[in-house]
Motif scaffolding. Structure first.
Motif, PDB file in Angstrom:
ATOM      1  N   SER A 250       4.398  -0.031  12.617  1.00  0.00           N
ATOM      2  CA  SER A 250       5.390   0.612  11.766  1.00  0.00           C
ATOM      3  C   SER A 250       4.844   0.807  10.350  1.00  0.00           C
ATOM      4  O   SER A 250       5.223   1.740   9.649  1.00  0.00           O
ATOM      5  N   GLU A 251       3.925  -0.086   9.941  1.00  0.00           N
ATOM      6  CA  GLU A 251       3.328   0.073   8.616  1.00  0.00           C
ATOM      7  C   GLU A 251       2.207   1.099   8.654  1.00  0.00           C
ATOM      8  O   GLU A 251       1.357   1.047   9.528  1.00  0.00           O
TER       9      GLU A 251
ATOM     10  N   PRO B  18      -3.284   1.519   5.051  1.00  0.00           N
ATOM     11  CA  PRO B  18      -3.370   1.319   3.608  1.00  0.00           C
ATOM     12  C   PRO B  18      -4.338   2.290   2.929  1.00  0.00           C
ATOM     13  O   PRO B  18      -4.315   2.458   1.711  1.00  0.00           O
TER      14      PRO B  18
END
Ligand SMILES: [Zn+2]
Length: 109
Positions: free
Chosen positions: A21-22, A25
């Protein structure tokens, strides 16, 4: 998204990977996660577990090496004091195995 990465991600999903879900980066892309390894479908980076394991491995290896070296020391003392020929042979075998293992570990580094 490159074709190769899409393929890899699809394969991972088929093998039971899940979508994270993240977002990534680095590029905010979609990532898939399998066995603690996250792969970004957009840029292909796998930041999570890799860095940690690379940092931990050398320390572990050297402490195992030390253990082997200590064992080797005590074995050679044992060999010195051993009068029984058969037991001498056994100690020598163990020393050989230890040495081979140490050599293998050193070759890896
Ligand atoms: Zn990314």
């Amino acid at each position: 998204m490159t074709e190769e990465l899409t393929k890899k991600a699809a394969e991972m999903l088929l093998q039971g990977a899940t979508l994270l879900s993240e977002p990534c980066p680095y590029c905010a892309g979609v990532r898939v996660m399998k066995e603690g390894q996250a792969l970004c479908i957009s840029c292909g980076k796998q930041p999570e577990k890799k860095e940690i394991s690379v940092e931990n491995q050398p320390n572990e290896a050297s402490s195992i090496e030390k253990t082997f070296e200590k064992k080797l020391e005590s074995l050679s003392k044992e060999l010195e004091q051993e009068k029984d020929h058969e037991k001498q042979q056994n100690i020598l075998k163990t020393i050989n195995t230890l040495l081979e293992t140490i050599e293998k570990m050193k070759g890896k580094q």
